[in-house]
Design a protein around this motif. Structure first.
Motif, mmCIF file in Angstrom:
data_model
loop_
_atom_site.group_PDB
_atom_site.id
_atom_site.type_symbol
_atom_site.label_atom_id
_atom_site.label_comp_id
_atom_site.label_asym_id
_atom_site.label_seq_id
_atom_site.Cartn_x
_atom_site.Cartn_y
_atom_site.Cartn_z
ATOM 1 N N THR A 18 0.844 -1.187 0.000
ATOM 2 C CA THR A 18 0.000 0.000 0.000
ATOM 3 C C THR A 18 0.883 1.242 0.000
ATOM 4 O OG1 THR A 18 -1.636 -1.194 1.340
ATOM 5 C CG2 THR A 18 -1.906 1.187 1.146
ATOM 6 N N VAL A 19 0.606 2.149 -0.917
ATOM 7 C CA VAL A 19 1.242 3.466 -0.926
ATOM 8 C C VAL A 19 0.347 4.403 -0.142
ATOM 9 C CG1 VAL A 19 1.984 5.381 -2.387
ATOM 10 C CG2 VAL A 19 2.319 3.022 -3.149
ATOM 11 N N SER A 20 0.922 5.281 0.667
ATOM 12 C CA SER A 20 0.129 6.176 1.495
ATOM 13 C C SER A 20 -0.915 6.905 0.644
ATOM 14 C CB SER A 20 1.029 7.204 2.188
ATOM 15 O OG SER A 20 1.805 7.905 1.234
ATOM 16 N N GLY A 21 -2.163 6.792 1.080
ATOM 17 C CA GLY A 21 -3.253 7.434 0.354
ATOM 18 C C GLY A 21 -3.836 6.596 -0.764
ATOM 19 N N GLY A 22 -3.265 5.409 -1.024
ATOM 20 C CA GLY A 22 -3.741 4.565 -2.121
ATOM 21 C C GLY A 22 -4.384 3.292 -1.616
ATOM 22 N N ARG A 23 -4.894 2.492 -2.542
ATOM 23 C CA ARG A 23 -5.509 1.227 -2.164
ATOM 24 C C ARG A 23 -4.481 0.111 -2.249
ATOM 25 N NH1 ARG A 23 -8.738 -1.713 -6.778
ATOM 26 N NH2 ARG A 23 -7.738 -0.948 -8.665
ATOM 27 N N PRO A 24 -4.647 -0.936 -1.439
ATOM 28 C CA PRO A 24 -3.660 -2.024 -1.447
ATOM 29 C C PRO A 24 -3.723 -2.852 -2.719
ATOM 30 C CG PRO A 24 -5.491 -2.551 0.019
ATOM 31 C CD PRO A 24 -5.689 -1.137 -0.419
ATOM 32 N N ARG A 25 -2.553 -3.360 -3.117
ATOM 33 C CA ARG A 25 -2.433 -4.339 -4.196
ATOM 34 C C ARG A 25 -1.979 -5.636 -3.553
ATOM 35 N NH1 ARG A 25 -5.094 -2.380 -8.599
ATOM 36 N NH2 ARG A 25 -4.544 -0.200 -8.951
ATOM 37 N N SER A 26 -2.658 -6.732 -3.866
ATOM 38 C CA SER A 26 -2.375 -7.966 -3.135
ATOM 39 C C SER A 26 -2.198 -9.160 -4.055
ATOM 40 C CB SER A 26 -3.509 -8.252 -2.139
ATOM 41 O OG SER A 26 -4.735 -8.455 -2.820
ATOM 42 N N ALA A 27 -1.633 -10.220 -3.502
ATOM 43 C CA ALA A 27 -1.451 -11.498 -4.207
ATOM 44 C C ALA A 27 -1.416 -12.595 -3.164
ATOM 45 C CB ALA A 27 -0.164 -11.488 -5.027
ATOM 46 N N GLN A 28 -1.792 -13.809 -3.593
ATOM 47 C CA GLN A 28 -1.822 -14.941 -2.672
ATOM 48 C C GLN A 28 -0.952 -16.075 -3.180
ATOM 49 O OE1 GLN A 28 -5.727 -16.326 -1.644
ATOM 50 N NE2 GLN A 28 -4.996 -17.700 -0.043
ATOM 51 N N VAL A 29 -0.313 -16.757 -2.255
ATOM 52 C CA VAL A 29 0.436 -17.971 -2.564
ATOM 53 C C VAL A 29 -0.597 -19.088 -2.664
ATOM 54 C CG1 VAL A 29 2.254 -19.542 -1.822
ATOM 55 C CG2 VAL A 29 2.429 -17.092 -1.305
ATOM 56 N N VAL A 30 -0.867 -19.544 -3.884
ATOM 57 C CA VAL A 30 -1.988 -20.447 -4.113
ATOM 58 C C VAL A 30 -1.667 -21.886 -3.725
ATOM 59 C CG1 VAL A 30 -3.520 -21.412 -5.889
ATOM 60 C CG2 VAL A 30 -2.926 -18.974 -5.924
ATOM 61 N N ASP A 31 -0.473 -22.361 -4.102
ATOM 62 C CA ASP A 31 -0.177 -23.781 -3.896
ATOM 63 C C ASP A 31 1.312 -23.968 -3.641
ATOM 64 O OD1 ASP A 31 0.988 -23.457 -6.426
ATOM 65 O OD2 ASP A 31 -0.802 -24.180 -7.446
ATOM 66 N N VAL A 32 1.725 -25.236 -3.555
ATOM 67 C CA VAL A 32 3.114 -25.542 -3.242
ATOM 68 C C VAL A 32 4.061 -25.059 -4.334
ATOM 69 C CG1 VAL A 32 3.047 -27.854 -4.269
ATOM 70 C CG2 VAL A 32 4.667 -27.377 -2.429
ATOM 71 N N PHE A 33 3.578 -24.986 -5.582
ATOM 72 C CA PHE A 33 4.416 -24.515 -6.668
ATOM 73 C C PHE A 33 4.747 -23.034 -6.491
ATOM 74 C CE2 PHE A 33 1.818 -27.942 -8.763
ATOM 75 C CZ PHE A 33 2.797 -28.900 -8.651
ATOM 76 N N ASP A 34 3.746 -22.247 -6.097
ATOM 77 C CA ASP A 34 4.004 -20.839 -5.786
ATOM 78 C C ASP A 34 4.987 -20.722 -4.623
ATOM 79 O OD1 ASP A 34 2.351 -19.859 -7.743
ATOM 80 O OD2 ASP A 34 0.729 -19.275 -6.401
ATOM 81 N N ALA A 35 4.776 -21.562 -3.609
ATOM 82 C CA ALA A 35 5.614 -21.493 -2.408
ATOM 83 C C ALA A 35 7.066 -21.814 -2.713
ATOM 84 C CB ALA A 35 5.072 -22.431 -1.333
ATOM 85 N N GLN A 36 7.293 -22.737 -3.668
ATOM 86 C CA GLN A 36 8.662 -23.106 -4.029
ATOM 87 C C GLN A 36 9.341 -22.031 -4.867
ATOM 88 O OE1 GLN A 36 8.052 -26.835 -6.006
ATOM 89 N NE2 GLN A 36 7.955 -28.014 -4.100
ATOM 90 N N GLY A 37 8.568 -21.173 -5.483
ATOM 91 C CA GLY A 37 9.130 -20.097 -6.303
ATOM 92 C C GLY A 37 8.964 -18.760 -5.617
ATOM 93 N N TYR A 38 8.252 -17.860 -6.265
ATOM 94 C CA TYR A 38 7.990 -16.545 -5.693
ATOM 95 C C TYR A 38 6.668 -16.031 -6.221
ATOM 96 C CZ TYR A 38 9.898 -15.206 -10.238
ATOM 97 O OH TYR A 38 10.143 -15.102 -11.582
ATOM 98 N N VAL A 39 6.079 -15.124 -5.481
ATOM 99 C CA VAL A 39 4.826 -14.481 -5.861
ATOM 100 C C VAL A 39 5.003 -12.988 -5.661
ATOM 101 C CG1 VAL A 39 2.391 -14.174 -5.206
ATOM 102 C CG2 VAL A 39 3.373 -16.466 -5.314
ATOM 103 N N TYR A 40 4.489 -12.189 -6.598
ATOM 104 C CA TYR A 40 4.558 -10.743 -6.422
ATOM 105 C C TYR A 40 3.210 -10.109 -6.712
ATOM 106 C CZ TYR A 40 5.459 -11.022 -11.490
ATOM 107 O OH TYR A 40 5.393 -11.314 -12.829
ATOM 108 N N THR A 41 3.002 -8.954 -6.120
ATOM 109 C CA THR A 41 1.736 -8.237 -6.293
ATOM 110 C C THR A 41 1.751 -7.430 -7.586
ATOM 111 O OG1 THR A 41 2.487 -6.201 -5.219
ATOM 112 C CG2 THR A 41 1.594 -7.948 -3.791
ATOM 113 N N PRO A 42 0.586 -6.987 -8.044
ATOM 114 C CA PRO A 42 0.579 -5.960 -9.090
ATOM 115 C C PRO A 42 1.263 -4.697 -8.569
ATOM 116 C CG PRO A 42 -1.600 -6.942 -8.826
ATOM 117 C CD PRO A 42 -0.767 -7.423 -7.667
ATOM 118 N N MET A 43 1.615 -3.820 -9.480
ATOM 119 C CA MET A 43 2.317 -2.594 -9.105
ATOM 120 C C MET A 43 1.344 -1.531 -8.578
ATOM 121 S SD MET A 43 5.115 -2.086 -12.167
ATOM 122 C CE MET A 43 3.905 -2.153 -13.488
ATOM 123 N N ALA A 44 1.901 -0.635 -7.783
ATOM 124 C CA ALA A 44 1.193 0.562 -7.328
ATOM 125 C C ALA A 44 2.040 1.774 -7.691
ATOM 126 C CB ALA A 44 0.952 0.521 -5.823
#
Length: 266
Positions: A211-237
């Motif tokens: 979250t950037v001050s004054g903005g709305r949060p951008r989020s992402a979830q680690v869906v499964d073990v494949f995500d957990a073994q790699g990396y996950v990133y949020t959309p940009m703000a």
């Protein structure tokens, strides 16, 4: 006709696919053969349909990252090399050329379109991706670290840092290691004037947001073990200089939410 050096590097039986994509397709086909599964069998054991697997194995569509990881798991193959090929294939500028009347039920041999930038020149990139887990787009053959981003500021809001080239020349503003062993980073692109959060060494169900001050949060979830073994990133703000940025991880275990805050430099 005398073959070129690039011809010697192509997988056997390839046609008008970018070289990077053809290498990925060949690797996926080899893994499918190793599993002994038909397309119907792959569909039964993964989250992807028979027609989806047919497109992936023909090179008509770049498979999702999770599909590559799922096939590696079924074949008992460490995923690093295939993920590196997958990310390099995503860097290819040319789209696969597919005959419009090609039979849908057959695996058509992928065809390589001649390119100046050979995968052989990216051998170091493959090793670096496997070793560091960094975004391979920064290492793609023919992609300059000074390539012009595809958006800037507010026009980047909610978009992927990889597909927009905003991750080229990125800066890590802050890193925190959580109690569960995950690593949460705040990434910043001065050229795009954006930030995003990235998590590694996570667990399925973990959620990150930025979250950037004054903005709305951008989020992402680690869906499964494949995500957990790699990396996950949020959309940009989008962000302006001197604004504060807060990245948080909410663990799937129900533990305390852990955050890190950083000011964006001038």
């Amino acid at each position: 006709m005398t073959g070129t050096a690039e011809d010697a590097k192509r997988p056997k039986g390839t046609g008008v696919l970018p070289l990077e994509t053809a290498r990925l397709v060949q690797s996926l086909r080899d893994l499918r053969t190793r599993t002994g599964l038909s397309l119907v069998g792959l569909a039964a054991k993964t989250a992807y349909s028979k027609s989806s697997w047919e497109r992936y194995l023909n090179g008509r569509t770049l498979p999702p990252r999770r599909a590559v990881l799922a096939l590696c798991a079924l074949a008992g193959e460490p995923p690093d090399r295939c993920l590196a090929l997958w990310e390099l294939a995503g860097c290819a500028d040319d789209k696969p050329a597919v005959a419009p009347n090609a039979p849908a039920a057959q695996e058509q041999p992928p065809v390589v379109h001649p390119r100046r930038h050979l995968l052989g020149r990216a051998g170091i990139a493959l090793g670096c991706v496997a070793a560091s887990g960094s975004l391979a787009i920064a290492l793609c053959p023919g992609t300059s670290p000074h390539a012009v981003p595809r958006c800037h500021g507010r026009s980047c809001d909610g978009k992927s840092p990889a597909s927009t080239l905003c991750d080229l020349g990125l800066t890590t503003l802050a890193t925190v290691h959580t109690a569960d062993g995950a690593q949460l980073d705040i990434r910043y692109s001065a050229r795009c004037q954006t930030v995003w959060a990235r998590v590694t060494q996570s667990r399925p169900g973990d959620r990150i947001d930025i979250t950037v001050s004054g903005g709305r949060p951008r989020s992402a979830q680690v869906v499964d073990v494949f995500d957990a073994q790699g990396y996950v990133y949020t959309p940009m703000a989008a962000v302006d200089a001197r604004q504060d940025v807060r990245a948080c991880l909410t663990p799937a275990t129900g533990g305390a939410r852990q955050c890190v805050t950083k000011y964006v430099p001038r």
